[in-house]
Write a protein that holds these residues in place. Structure first.
Motif, PDB file in Angstrom:
ATOM      1  N   ASN A 191      -7.672 -17.390  -0.406  1.00  0.00           N
ATOM      2  CA  ASN A 191      -7.184 -16.942   1.084  1.00  0.00           C
ATOM      3  C   ASN A 191      -6.150 -17.645   1.590  1.00  0.00           C
ATOM      4  O   ASN A 191      -5.749 -17.664   2.821  1.00  0.00           O
ATOM      5  CB  ASN A 191      -8.459 -17.726   1.931  1.00  0.00           C
ATOM      6  CG  ASN A 191      -8.190 -19.443   1.924  1.00  0.00           C
ATOM      7  OD1 ASN A 191      -8.156 -19.944   0.836  1.00  0.00           O
ATOM      8  ND2 ASN A 191      -8.066 -19.945   3.142  1.00  0.00           N
ATOM      9  N   SER A 228      -1.001 -13.696  -2.419  1.00  0.00           N
ATOM     10  CA  SER A 228      -2.066 -14.575  -2.067  1.00  0.00           C
ATOM     11  C   SER A 228      -2.450 -15.508  -3.099  1.00  0.00           C
ATOM     12  O   SER A 228      -1.858 -15.125  -4.437  1.00  0.00           O
ATOM     13  CB  SER A 228      -3.396 -13.851  -1.554  1.00  0.00           C
ATOM     14  OG  SER A 228      -3.892 -13.280  -2.637  1.00  0.00           O
ATOM     15  N   THR A 268      -2.171  -8.657   2.467  1.00  0.00           N
ATOM     16  CA  THR A 268      -1.086  -8.256   1.445  1.00  0.00           C
ATOM     17  C   THR A 268      -1.079  -6.813   1.148  1.00  0.00           C
ATOM     18  O   THR A 268       0.054  -6.418   0.985  1.00  0.00           O
ATOM     19  CB  THR A 268      -1.375  -9.231   0.302  1.00  0.00           C
ATOM     20  OG1 THR A 268      -2.746  -8.775  -0.229  1.00  0.00           O
ATOM     21  CG2 THR A 268      -1.417 -10.984   0.449  1.00  0.00           C
ATOM     22  N   ALA A 281      -7.153 -12.273   3.497  1.00  0.00           N
ATOM     23  CA  ALA A 281      -5.765 -12.209   2.849  1.00  0.00           C
ATOM     24  C   ALA A 281      -5.420 -10.904   2.097  1.00  0.00           C
ATOM     25  O   ALA A 281      -4.227 -10.645   1.790  1.00  0.00           O
ATOM     26  CB  ALA A 281      -5.826 -13.515   1.672  1.00  0.00           C
ATOM     27  N   ILE A 323      -1.777 -17.575   1.814  1.00  0.00           N
ATOM     28  CA  ILE A 323      -0.750 -16.500   1.632  1.00  0.00           C
ATOM     29  C   ILE A 323       0.525 -17.448   1.253  1.00  0.00           C
ATOM     30  O   ILE A 323       0.704 -18.176   2.212  1.00  0.00           O
ATOM     31  CB  ILE A 323      -0.573 -15.991   2.754  1.00  0.00           C
ATOM     32  CG1 ILE A 323      -1.733 -15.082   3.152  1.00  0.00           C
ATOM     33  CG2 ILE A 323       0.759 -15.214   2.653  1.00  0.00           C
ATOM     34  CD1 ILE A 323      -1.838 -13.966   2.177  1.00  0.00           C
TER      35      ILE A 323
END
Length: 429
Positions: free
Chosen positions: A400, A394, A382, A378, A402
């Motif tokens: 974890n 996130s 990002t 994650a 999104i």
């Protein structure tokens, strides 16, 4: 800096590090200069698609013309008097609009504040005053703010609560239903009943506070059946039900308030974020009999319900109706989930995809295994997405998830462009 020397992200970042404490984190070393609807441009002129919306603040888009017009008009009239000293019409107008729309039985009243945390703090005060009870129950993974009572309610230690205790007493946490991670509705109800047996008698509980869709906690959705069970338990024991709609409110889920999907009616609603499209404003809306339980002078705040913020809030309420924002949120959610399901076919690290209206998220897991949440993936997604011009956030108990909080007013082409960046970035990482 002096003279006409052009600022860069790097020079401003160095100034930020030198002058602002590290306790307030900044996700990205990129400084915004202007924004419109779902796009932001930094001080170096780079364009970004905004899938974060200021953490759910821009449901109606950055700098909506109707909101700006309302703000400018109010700025020319009155900036501040303090509602407790000399009141003003925008506060009353906004309260009337919120009372008319809130899913509250038996008549409603509204009090305005400045932030979501402030709304939660005051909802607890109101609940305790109305019931004469001390206990408050909230949920693991829930996020209710950074002030001390709000932190006590928040169900996540790192980074929010670490080092800040002791917290307010008579606050208890139970598991939030997360079927994907093995926590069922029955598990949550069983934990609540065990709490009543082991830690606090229900006759001492003032309120249960729940996010109908957890925000920071990972966009887990409380089902209608679960919320109905909570409502029944609250009614049985004289406990108030507080719906924390700070992130899920104001059309994000396809309803003005997410709790409306369940068909039940809470006793108190807290809201903020997209209420005023970027102006600092929050509200507690509740049953008249409950809201009037507090003695005069027991509630308020110097800047609470500032007239400029109220003007923005009125404009938001109007344009939600005038521009069909609720319907747009439903369509946005359908588009996001359909596109993400297509992306998932090529990327097994995408786990569960879930959403309610335009409040959509997906999990990143190793080997497609829900028991192997990947905060590392994650973070990579990002960070790399920003390099490609997409602001992505996130969240989640495991870090974890999104979450997608793109403005509901975003053009479909912009949304699809943002999703294409997610695909491109997943391929790279």
């Amino acid at each position: 800096m002096t003279g006409n020397q052009k600022q860069t992200n790097q020079t401003l970042w160095e100034r930020r590090l030198a002058n602002v404490p590290r306790g307030v984190t900044t996700a990205y070393p990129v400084f915004a200069e202007k924004a419109k609807n779902a796009e932001i441009w930094d001080i170096e002129g780079k364009r970004f698609i905004d899938f974060g919306g200021g953490i759910g603040v821009q449901n109606t888009g950055h700098c909506h013309p109707k909101v700006l017009a309302a703000i400018h008009k109010q700025v020319d009239q009155v900036l501040h008097t303090a509602f407790q000293i000399m009141p003003y019409e925008p506060y009353i107008v906004l309260a009337e609009k919120l009372n008319a729309k809130a899913p509250i039985d038996g008549g409603a009243k509204t009090i305005l504040f400045s932030s979501g945390a402030e709304a939660l703090e005051n909802a607890v005060k109101i609940a305790r005053a109305a019931t004469g009870r001390p206990g408050i129950i909230s949920f693991l993974g829930g996020f209710h703010g950074r002030t001390m009572m709000a932190l006590a309610l928040t169900g996540k230690v790192v980074p929010y609560k670490k080092g800040f205790g002791p917290f307010a007493s008579d606050v208890y946490h139970i598991p939030f239903p997360m079927e994907y991670h093995g926590v069922t509705e029955d598990d949550s109800i069983k934990a609540l009943n065990n709490l009543f047996k082991a830690d606090i008698d229900p006759s001492r509980v003032a309120a249960i506070a729940i996010e109908p869709v957890q925000g920071e906690g990972g966009f887990y959705i409380a089902s209608p059946s679960f919320l109905k069970k909570l409502r029944t338990i609250c009614d049985e024991h004289g406990i108030l039900l507080i719906a924390d709609e700070v992130q899920s409110g104001f059309a994000r889920t396809g309803k003005l308030f997410a709790i409306e999907h369940s068909g039940i009616k809470p006793d108190l609603i807290t809201t903020a974020k997209s209420l005023a499209a970027g102006m600092p404003l929050s509200a507690v809306i509740g049953k008249t009999s409950i809201m009037d339980a507090v003695e005069p002078g027991g509630l308020g705040g110097t800047y609470a319900g500032n007239p400029v913020a109220c003007a923005a809030g009125i404009a938001v309420m109007d344009l939600i109706e005038e521009e069909g924002i609720l319907e747009k949120s439903v369509k946005l959610g359908e588009l996001l989930i359909a596109e993400l399901n297509e992306i998932k076919k090529s990327y097994p690290h995408i786990g569960e995809i879930r959403g309610l209206g335009g409040m959509v998220a997906f999990e990143l897991v190793k080997d497609g295994d829900a028991n192997k949440p990947s905060a590392d993936l994650a973070k990579k997604l990002t960070t790399k997405a920003l390099e490609h011009g997409l602001v992505l956030l996130s969240c989640g108990v495991y870090g974890n998830v999104i979450r997608i909080l793109v403005p509901i007013t975003a053009e479909e082409s912009i949304v699809k462009e943002g999703l294409s960046i997610i695909t491109k970035t997943l391929k790279e990482i």
